[in-house]
Write a protein that holds these residues in place. Structure first.
Motif, PDB file in Angstrom:
ATOM      1  N   TYR A 146       0.818  -1.217   0.000  1.00 27.19           N
ATOM      2  CA  TYR A 146       0.000   0.000   0.000  1.00 27.19           C
ATOM      3  C   TYR A 146       0.850   1.264   0.000  1.00 27.19           C
ATOM      4  N   ARG A 147       2.118   1.191   0.431  1.00 30.77           N
ATOM      5  CA  ARG A 147       2.964   2.382   0.506  1.00 30.77           C
ATOM      6  C   ARG A 147       3.790   2.595  -0.766  1.00 30.77           C
ATOM      7  N   ASP A 148       3.576   1.786  -1.785  1.00 28.67           N
ATOM      8  CA  ASP A 148       4.465   1.796  -2.943  1.00 28.67           C
ATOM      9  C   ASP A 148       3.860   2.465  -4.171  1.00 28.67           C
ATOM     10  N   SER A 149       3.028   3.480  -3.958  1.00 23.72           N
ATOM     11  CA  SER A 149       2.395   4.163  -5.092  1.00 23.72           C
ATOM     12  C   SER A 149       3.412   4.777  -6.037  1.00 23.72           C
ATOM     13  N   VAL A 150       4.486   5.339  -5.502  1.00 22.69           N
ATOM     14  CA  VAL A 150       5.503   5.953  -6.357  1.00 22.69           C
ATOM     15  C   VAL A 150       6.171   4.896  -7.231  1.00 22.69           C
ATOM     16  N   ALA A 151       6.414   3.710  -6.684  1.00 21.98           N
ATOM     17  CA  ALA A 151       6.989   2.626  -7.482  1.00 21.98           C
ATOM     18  C   ALA A 151       6.044   2.213  -8.602  1.00 21.98           C
ATOM     19  N   VAL A 152       4.749   2.160  -8.286  1.00 20.75           N
ATOM     20  CA  VAL A 152       3.748   1.783  -9.290  1.00 20.75           C
ATOM     21  C   VAL A 152       3.726   2.802 -10.423  1.00 20.75           C
ATOM     22  N   MET A 153       3.753   4.081 -10.089  1.00 22.06           N
ATOM     23  CA  MET A 153       3.763   5.118 -11.125  1.00 22.06           C
ATOM     24  C   MET A 153       5.053   5.086 -11.932  1.00 22.06           C
ATOM     25  N   THR A 154       6.182   4.870 -11.260  1.00 23.42           N
ATOM     26  CA  THR A 154       7.459   4.801 -11.962  1.00 23.42           C
ATOM     27  C   THR A 154       7.483   3.634 -12.935  1.00 23.42           C
ATOM     28  N   ARG A 155       6.746   2.596 -12.608  1.00 19.10           N
ATOM     29  CA  ARG A 155       6.635   1.424 -13.479  1.00 19.10           C
ATOM     30  C   ARG A 155       5.814   1.726 -14.727  1.00 19.10           C
ATOM     31  N   GLY A 156       5.080   2.837 -14.730  1.00 20.78           N
ATOM     32  CA  GLY A 156       4.339   3.237 -15.914  1.00 20.78           C
ATOM     33  C   GLY A 156       2.835   3.281 -15.774  1.00 20.78           C
ATOM     34  N   VAL A 157       2.323   3.002 -14.574  1.00 23.07           N
ATOM     35  CA  VAL A 157       0.878   3.053 -14.363  1.00 23.07           C
ATOM     36  C   VAL A 157       0.434   4.513 -14.243  1.00 23.07           C
ATOM     37  N   ASP A 158      -0.694   4.832 -14.859  1.00 23.04           N
ATOM     38  CA  ASP A 158      -1.216   6.186 -14.813  1.00 23.04           C
ATOM     39  C   ASP A 158      -1.393   6.653 -13.363  1.00 23.04           C
ATOM     40  N   PRO A 159      -0.946   7.876 -13.028  1.00 21.03           N
ATOM     41  CA  PRO A 159      -1.033   8.354 -11.646  1.00 21.03           C
ATOM     42  C   PRO A 159      -2.446   8.323 -11.062  1.00 21.03           C
ATOM     43  N   VAL A 160      -3.445   8.752 -11.845  1.00 24.40           N
ATOM     44  CA  VAL A 160      -4.816   8.771 -11.330  1.00 24.40           C
ATOM     45  C   VAL A 160      -5.321   7.344 -11.115  1.00 24.40           C
ATOM     46  N   GLU A 161      -4.999   6.433 -12.042  1.00 29.29           N
ATOM     47  CA  GLU A 161      -5.392   5.034 -11.857  1.00 29.29           C
ATOM     48  C   GLU A 161      -4.716   4.449 -10.622  1.00 29.29           C
ATOM     49  N   THR A 162      -3.473   4.827 -10.385  1.00 31.82           N
ATOM     50  CA  THR A 162      -2.759   4.341  -9.203  1.00 31.82           C
ATOM     51  C   THR A 162      -3.470   4.750  -7.925  1.00 31.82           C
ATOM     52  N   MET A 163      -3.994   5.965  -7.886  1.00 34.55           N
ATOM     53  CA  MET A 163      -4.585   6.491  -6.661  1.00 34.55           C
ATOM     54  C   MET A 163      -6.068   6.176  -6.519  1.00 34.55           C
ATOM     55  N   THR A 164      -6.659   5.497  -7.494  1.00 32.98           N
ATOM     56  CA  THR A 164      -8.089   5.178  -7.421  1.00 32.98           C
ATOM     57  C   THR A 164      -8.425   4.389  -6.162  1.00 32.98           C
ATOM     58  N   LEU A 165      -7.572   3.441  -5.799  1.00 29.65           N
ATOM     59  CA  LEU A 165      -7.804   2.627  -4.606  1.00 29.65           C
ATOM     60  C   LEU A 165      -7.936   3.494  -3.361  1.00 29.65           C
ATOM     61  N   PHE A 166      -7.144   4.574  -3.295  1.00 33.92           N
ATOM     62  CA  PHE A 166      -7.066   5.378  -2.075  1.00 33.92           C
ATOM     63  C   PHE A 166      -8.152   6.447  -1.985  1.00 33.92           C
ATOM     64  N   ARG A 167      -8.943   6.575  -3.046  1.00 36.06           N
ATOM     65  CA  ARG A 167     -10.086   7.477  -2.943  1.00 36.06           C
ATOM     66  C   ARG A 167     -11.309   6.718  -2.440  1.00 36.06           C
TER      67      ARG A 167
END
Length: 389
Positions: A116-137
């Motif tokens: 859950y703390r690895d959002s920056v890694a997920v985005m760096t991997r190429g996942v869209d930032p908004v899609e990455t944060m959907t879970l946390f909304r």
């Protein structure tokens, strides 16, 4: 200890004895000092057979660019929580070097399983930032397609993602695929049963998994000293028959070198490895946590002096590769991502209550069909009577 023949052959190609390979090197691997100067080779913590070439200048510049973006993402998401646009955010402020290195060490066909703390890694991997944060909304789904990005959905339960990672690695090996899986967790996860099951299974079946432990010193409020009395978390690896390494988690040069080597070894047939990165969670566990109740300001300030962003900036400035123009361009890239987050998370999502039933099973059960029909009828009656949904 019995080491599979293929692992012994893979290790020999690196000029390492099995005995030296299994135990972490003395101290921890560090290439940049805290003030951003390059350490002499004899002070980097490496030993014969455990050498870590410095990444190229282009790799380091890209890594720094991602660090700048990662820090801006952490700050922006924390602001979005205060604005009510996110329900919760576990910040990785101070851990960005681990996040960036985790993503950059992998090939396109490799898999990452984040926490859950690895959002920056997920985005760096190429996942869209908004899609990455959907879970946390607070949405009902994880936000992105794991198969499209080779990134598992960020895991909120501690350590369950390690079992998923091992399963994917096992499947890839059975299919003969050239795949390495990076399984991420924190220091608190090493106290969970799933951690031990995942490591043991990966070692027994000789799977290409790199277990990446971000030791940020606290499992919410529980300090590391109350979790383990092992010399290091990396030492836990040898008990399962795999190699372990310790690295300065705020030194992205060392992180890239160590993780690149670990991924190369795993891909070469060495079996699983464990890398422990010593870092620090500068902010609270989440916005719902009060970190002042279990740690003091002097400790936080001591770790602030080891900031990974400043360390890398000083080094690249000293080599002449980071100019004012490049720094401005990187800041612009970071602000573009922050703007995408503000725009995407500032828009109210369009919700369809029937989604509650559509994605539970490939073929809905009779009970789900009945429930979906009941809800549709309730909504229809409310709409006809003028009630707000």
């Amino acid at each position: 200890m019995t080491i599979p023949a293929e692992a012994q052959e893979a290790v020999k190609r690196f000029g390492i004895s099995i005995e030296d390979y299994m135990l972490p090197v003395h101290g921890q691997i560090q290439i940049l000092s805290e003030d951003g100067t390059m350490l002499p080779e004899d002070q980097r913590g490496s030993s014969p057979g455990h050498q870590y070439p410095v990444p190229s200048d282009n790799e380091l510049l890209e890594a720094y660019r991602q660090l700048v973006i990662g820090r801006r993402v952490n700050d922006q998401n924390s602001a979005l929580v205060r604005q009510g646009r996110l329900a919760v955010y576990p910040s990785s402020h101070g851990q960005e070097a681990c996040q960036v290195a985790a993503a950059l060490c992998l090939r396109e066909g490799d898999w990452m399983f984040p926490t859950y703390r690895d959002s920056v890694a997920v985005m760096t991997r190429g996942v869209d930032p908004v899609e990455t944060m959907t879970l946390f909304r607070g949405d009902w789904h994880g936000g992105y397609d794991p198969h499209a990005h080779k990134v598992g959905i960020q895991s909120t339960p501690l350590t369950t993602q390690l079992l998923h990672a091992v399963g994917v690695a096992h499947a890839a090996k059975l299919r003969g695929e050239d795949t390495v899986v990076l399984a991420m967790c924190g220091d608190g996860a090493t106290s969970e049963g799933d951690f031990h099951e995942a490591l043991n299974f990966a070692a027994v079946f000789h799977l290409p998994v790199v277990f990446f432990v971000q030791n940020n010193q606290y499992a919410i409020s529980v300090p590391l000293v109350h979790q383990s009395v092992a010399p290091s978390l990396a030492h836990k690896a040898v008990g399962y028959g795999m190699a372990g390494e310790r690295v300065d988690g705020n030194d992205i040069v060392a992180l890239l070198a160590v993780l690149d080597r670990a991924v190369t070894l795993a891909r070469s047939g060495s079996g699983p490895l464990l890398v422990e990165a010593n870092t620090y969670r500068m902010q609270a566990h989440t916005n719902a946590d009060d970190a002042t109740r279990y740690r003091n300001q002097a400790e936080v300030e001591a770790w602030a002096a080891k900031d990974p962003l400043n360390r890398m900036r000083h080094y690249l400035r000293s080599t002449g590769h980071l100019t004012d123009d490049v720094e401005t361009a990187f800041a612009g890239d970071a602000e573009d991502v922050a703007q995408r987050l503000r725009d995407g998370l500032g828009t109210e999502p369009s919700l369809d209550p029937q989604d509650l039933f559509r994605h539970v099973f490939a073929e809905p059960t009779p009970q789900l069909r009945e429930q979906a029909t009941f809800l549709a009828e309730e909504i229809s009656r409310d709409e006809q009577s003028g009630k707000e949904l």
